[in-house]
Design an enzyme around this catalytic site. Structure first.
Site, PDB file in Angstrom:
ATOM      1  CE  LYS A   1       1.556  -3.039  -4.827  1.00 16.47           C
ATOM      2  NZ  LYS A   1       1.077  -4.019  -5.773  1.00 16.47           N
TER       3      LYS A   1
ATOM      4  CG  ASP B   1       3.245  -5.089  -2.112  1.00 13.58           C
ATOM      5  OD1 ASP B   1       4.224  -5.399  -2.816  1.00 13.58           O
ATOM      6  OD2 ASP B   1       2.069  -5.316  -2.444  1.00 13.58           O
TER       7      ASP B   1
HETATM    8  C1  CDM Z   1       1.573  -8.942  -5.813  1.00 15.50           C
HETATM    9  C2  CDM Z   1       2.314  -7.859  -5.067  1.00 15.50           C
HETATM   10  O1  CDM Z   1       1.428  -6.849  -4.634  1.00 15.50           O
HETATM   11  C3  CDM Z   1       3.316  -7.213  -6.008  1.00 15.50           C
HETATM   12  O2  CDM Z   1       3.823  -6.035  -5.486  1.00 15.50           O
HETATM   13  C4  CDM Z   1       3.028  -8.420  -3.862  1.00 15.50           C
HETATM   14  O3  CDM Z   1       3.908  -9.426  -4.265  1.00 15.50           O
HETATM   15  C5  CDM Z   1       2.116  -8.914  -2.772  1.00 15.50           C
HETATM   16  O4  CDM Z   1       2.593  -8.399  -1.584  1.00 15.50           O
HETATM   17  P1  CDM Z   1       1.787  -8.515  -0.200  1.00 15.50           P
HETATM   18  O5  CDM Z   1       0.347  -8.255  -0.422  1.00 15.50           O
HETATM   19  O6  CDM Z   1       2.537  -7.650   0.782  1.00 15.50           O
HETATM   20  O7  CDM Z   1       1.929 -10.026   0.068  1.00 15.50           O
HETATM   21  P2  CDM Z   1       2.375 -10.798   1.385  1.00 15.50           P
HETATM   22  O8  CDM Z   1       1.481 -10.409   2.500  1.00 15.50           O
HETATM   23  O9  CDM Z   1       3.839 -10.686   1.576  1.00 15.50           O
HETATM   24  O10 CDM Z   1       2.043 -12.273   0.920  1.00 15.50           O
HETATM   25  C6  CDM Z   1       0.736 -12.739   0.803  1.00 15.50           C
HETATM   26  C7  CDM Z   1       0.786 -14.057   0.074  1.00 15.50           C
HETATM   27  O11 CDM Z   1       1.006 -13.821  -1.326  1.00 15.50           O
HETATM   28  C8  CDM Z   1       1.863 -14.805  -1.863  1.00 15.50           C
HETATM   29  N1  CDM Z   1       3.106 -14.167  -2.330  1.00 15.50           N
HETATM   30  C9  CDM Z   1       3.377 -12.871  -2.034  1.00 15.50           C
HETATM   31  C10 CDM Z   1       4.527 -12.285  -2.511  1.00 15.50           C
HETATM   32  C11 CDM Z   1       5.421 -13.070  -3.270  1.00 15.50           C
HETATM   33  N2  CDM Z   1       6.547 -12.552  -3.741  1.00 15.50           N
HETATM   34  N3  CDM Z   1       5.135 -14.350  -3.540  1.00 15.50           N
HETATM   35  C12 CDM Z   1       3.988 -14.910  -3.095  1.00 15.50           C
HETATM   36  O12 CDM Z   1       3.733 -16.081  -3.378  1.00 15.50           O
HETATM   37  C13 CDM Z   1       2.126 -15.795  -0.756  1.00 15.50           C
HETATM   38  O13 CDM Z   1       1.144 -16.797  -0.875  1.00 15.50           O
HETATM   39  C14 CDM Z   1       1.893 -14.979   0.494  1.00 15.50           C
HETATM   40  O14 CDM Z   1       1.521 -15.765   1.588  1.00 15.50           O
HETATM   41  N1  ATP Z   2      -5.157  -2.246   7.305  1.00 17.43           N
HETATM   42  C1  ATP Z   2      -5.642  -3.076   6.368  1.00 17.43           C
HETATM   43  N2  ATP Z   2      -6.114  -2.583   5.211  1.00 17.43           N
HETATM   44  C2  ATP Z   2      -6.579  -3.425   4.251  1.00 17.43           C
HETATM   45  N3  ATP Z   2      -6.657  -4.741   4.386  1.00 17.43           N
HETATM   46  C3  ATP Z   2      -6.219  -5.291   5.513  1.00 17.43           C
HETATM   47  C4  ATP Z   2      -5.688  -4.481   6.534  1.00 17.43           C
HETATM   48  N4  ATP Z   2      -5.319  -5.298   7.527  1.00 17.43           N
HETATM   49  C5  ATP Z   2      -5.606  -6.545   7.137  1.00 17.43           C
HETATM   50  N5  ATP Z   2      -6.151  -6.545   5.927  1.00 17.43           N
HETATM   51  C6  ATP Z   2      -6.577  -7.752   5.191  1.00 17.43           C
HETATM   52  O1  ATP Z   2      -5.607  -7.965   4.151  1.00 17.43           O
HETATM   53  C7  ATP Z   2      -6.228  -8.475   2.977  1.00 17.43           C
HETATM   54  C8  ATP Z   2      -5.576  -7.832   1.760  1.00 17.43           C
HETATM   55  O2  ATP Z   2      -5.934  -6.486   1.762  1.00 17.43           O
HETATM   56  P1  ATP Z   2      -5.056  -5.375   1.033  1.00 17.43           P
HETATM   57  O3  ATP Z   2      -5.958  -4.197   0.872  1.00 17.43           O
HETATM   58  O4  ATP Z   2      -3.770  -5.164   1.708  1.00 17.43           O
HETATM   59  O5  ATP Z   2      -4.811  -6.086  -0.365  1.00 17.43           O
HETATM   60  P2  ATP Z   2      -3.970  -5.626  -1.583  1.00 17.43           P
HETATM   61  O6  ATP Z   2      -4.047  -4.134  -1.721  1.00 17.43           O
HETATM   62  O7  ATP Z   2      -4.392  -6.456  -2.739  1.00 17.43           O
HETATM   63  O8  ATP Z   2      -2.492  -5.997  -1.173  1.00 17.43           O
HETATM   64  P3  ATP Z   2      -1.189  -6.051  -2.116  1.00 17.43           P
HETATM   65  O9  ATP Z   2      -1.348  -5.078  -3.232  1.00 17.43           O
HETATM   66  O10 ATP Z   2      -0.115  -5.637  -1.134  1.00 17.43           O
HETATM   67  O11 ATP Z   2      -1.119  -7.475  -2.551  1.00 17.43           O
HETATM   68  C9  ATP Z   2      -7.713  -8.172   3.102  1.00 17.43           C
HETATM   69  O12 ATP Z   2      -8.392  -9.381   3.016  1.00 17.43           O
HETATM   70  C10 ATP Z   2      -7.908  -7.543   4.465  1.00 17.43           C
HETATM   71  O13 ATP Z   2      -8.944  -8.145   5.221  1.00 17.43           O
END
Ligand code: CDM
Ligand code: ATP
Length: 444
Positions: free
Chosen positions: A12, A142
């Protein structure tokens, strides 16, 4: 034992991301507009006689495959919720990853969403959509959106979703970075930059109006991401790469919490030309073109299921483009066999290859492979559409409550500090991130 099931799950971008105050649970309230884009992880679930295993290829080769991986957690959570006895019935998961890790494009979330759908079908759990969405939200903010796809507004942590009326197709140039960013670290940096109370987040009505009208330029103009400044503070490489976008007068944003950079481009051709040059920039891991919106998690019929050989060939192709091609490039034949996908996987298996007389199977397998990976989103068939979507409170403002885009455009006509006359232009400087219309600092 049943057959393997393959799904593909999209990454996304956040076209709009307003961050509100920190909540008691440590999360931040968000008002965000997600769009699913044509960059996919493939998740294959193969039945086994107990336990959950995971292997990963592509960009996921170095990720842990234990129960810290979101895909393993998703399978375990589904088994728990649906009462699947993992000592007797299990799953071997394989993920071929194309979505960058820690790039802000929901890579892990896509894998979790795909695993939920694949295991749900594999184990026949038939969990209702509301329970699947609740499980998804527990796994990550997400994850629900990755199930749903399309274009949607998210409130709460981002998990309270409503599909949006969004016309048009968006073409993005994407630059992924060698180094990722931790989402919690970016939110923490956002907090440290606040000097007073943070107002409740909302999506500007002008932005929603531009989306509904399909005015892609206005969507870029009114786009906003409050995590952009904090992410760029933490990522010097991304700051430098922004110069490239600015030199080409593109309105650049980070995706989610970054550091992946995205900008709308007017055509796939222009985007591909720029991507080729961008790949040589320091700090850049890869650059390519994607389009949106695409649907959420989809089943991939057997005959299109990934093979390691095909994956490697595709991933190493110099002009690999995760985009939508014009329809006539493939012809209708490439999807002539898709009618079987309209059926529920629980009534008729979409993976039944007995329908060998269709025209898709008469094409050469490499043509079809290419076509399925590039197929235009409006043709995709979500086998199990998540039509019932939860959302708690706010309604999207009715059209007549929103200022007209023209009125707002006039108010914003003066280019932001440092920007050129085009709303898409911004002037780069050496180490200081250039200001763009999306940069919250331009508001001050
Ligand atoms: C930044 C975005 O990608 C925007 O779509 C999302 O808000 C992040 O979503 P995500 O990676 O699925 O995050 P989560 O695994 O739910 O949260 C990871 C960490 O990000 C922070 N977090 C996330 C989402 C949110 N609304 N507030 C937060 O403060 C928190 O510290 C949380 O512990
Ligand atoms: N299946 C997976 N794919 C990617 N990362 C993973 C997975 N499982 C656990 N992780 C851990 O999650 C952390 C975040 O990775 P991810 O690729 O989901 O980040 P992101 O794309 O920035 O997430 P978001 O956009 O939802 O905030 C990484 O440090 C990784 O080690």
């Amino acid at each position: 034992m049943g057959k393997p099931i393959t799904v593909r799950a999209p990454g996304k971008v956040n076209l709009y991301l307003a961050v509100g105050p920190t909540r008691a649970d440590g999360f931040h309230d968000l008002a965000t507009v997600f769009q699913a884009v044509s960059l996919y992880d493939d998740i294959t679930a193969t039945p086994n006689d107990g336990g959950i295993t995971l292997s990963m290829s592509g960009l996921g080769e170095h990720l842990p495959v234990d129960d810290t991986n979101l895909a393993v957690r998703a399978a375990a959570a589904l088994a728990r919720e649906a009462g699947v006895d993992l000592t007797e019935t299990g799953v071997d998961l394989h993920i071929h990853k194309r979505i960058p890790v820690a790039g802000g494009m929901a890579g892990g979330s896509a894998d979790a969403a795909g695993t939920l759908i694949a295991c749900d079908a594999l184990w026949g759990t038939k969990l209702p959509n509301d329970r699947l969405l609740a499980l998804a939200a527990d796994l990550g903010s997400d994850v629900p959106f990755c199930l749903l796809g399309g274009t949607a507004v998210g409130y709460g942590r981002g998990e309270n979703l409503t599909p949006l009326l969004a016309r048009g197709t968006y073409t993005y140039l994407v630059a992924t970075m060698l180094e990722g960013l931790s989402t919690p670290a970016v939110f923490k940096e956002f907090d440290s930059g606040q000097s007073g109370p943070v107002p409740p987040p909302e999506v500007a009505p002008t932005f929603l109006r531009a989306l509904a009208q399909g005015d892609t330029q206005l969507v870029a103009y009114f786009g906003r991401n409050d995590l952009m400044s904090p992410a760029l503070e933490l990522h010097r490489g991304a700051r430098h790469v922004m110069e490239f976008f600015c030199q080409h007068s593109l309105t650049v944003m980070i995706s989610g919490s970054g550091p992946t950079l995205i900008a709308q481009v007017e055509s796939v051709e222009r985007g591909e030309g720029l991507a080729e040059r961008l790949r040589n920039w320091p700090h850049v891991a890869d650059a390519f073109v994607v389009t949106g919106p695409v649907t959420g998690v989809e089943f991939v019929p057997d005959r299109y299921a990934p093979s390691r050989t095909r994956d490697r060939a595709l991933d190493s192709h110099p002009n690999r483009t995760r985009d939508q091609r014009p329809d006539d490039e493939f012809g209708d034949d490439a999807f002539a066999g898709d009618s079987e996908l309209d059926a529920s996987p629980f009534d008729t298996s979409p993976f039944d290859t007995s329908a060998s007389g269709n025209s898709a199977s008469s094409s050469s397998s490499s043509d079809v492979d290419d076509a399925i990976l590039r197929h235009p989103s409006h043709r995709s068939r979500t086998v199990r559409p998540l039509l019932r979507v939860i959302r708690n409170d706010d309604e999207i403002p009715p059209d007549d409550a929103a200022p007209t885009p023209d009125a707002d455009a006039t108010a914003l006509d003066a280019p932001p500090d440092g920007a050129g006359t085009s709303p898409h232009a911004a002037t780069p400087s050496d180490d200081v991130p250039p200001r763009t219309p999306n940069d919250p600092r331009t508001d001050t």
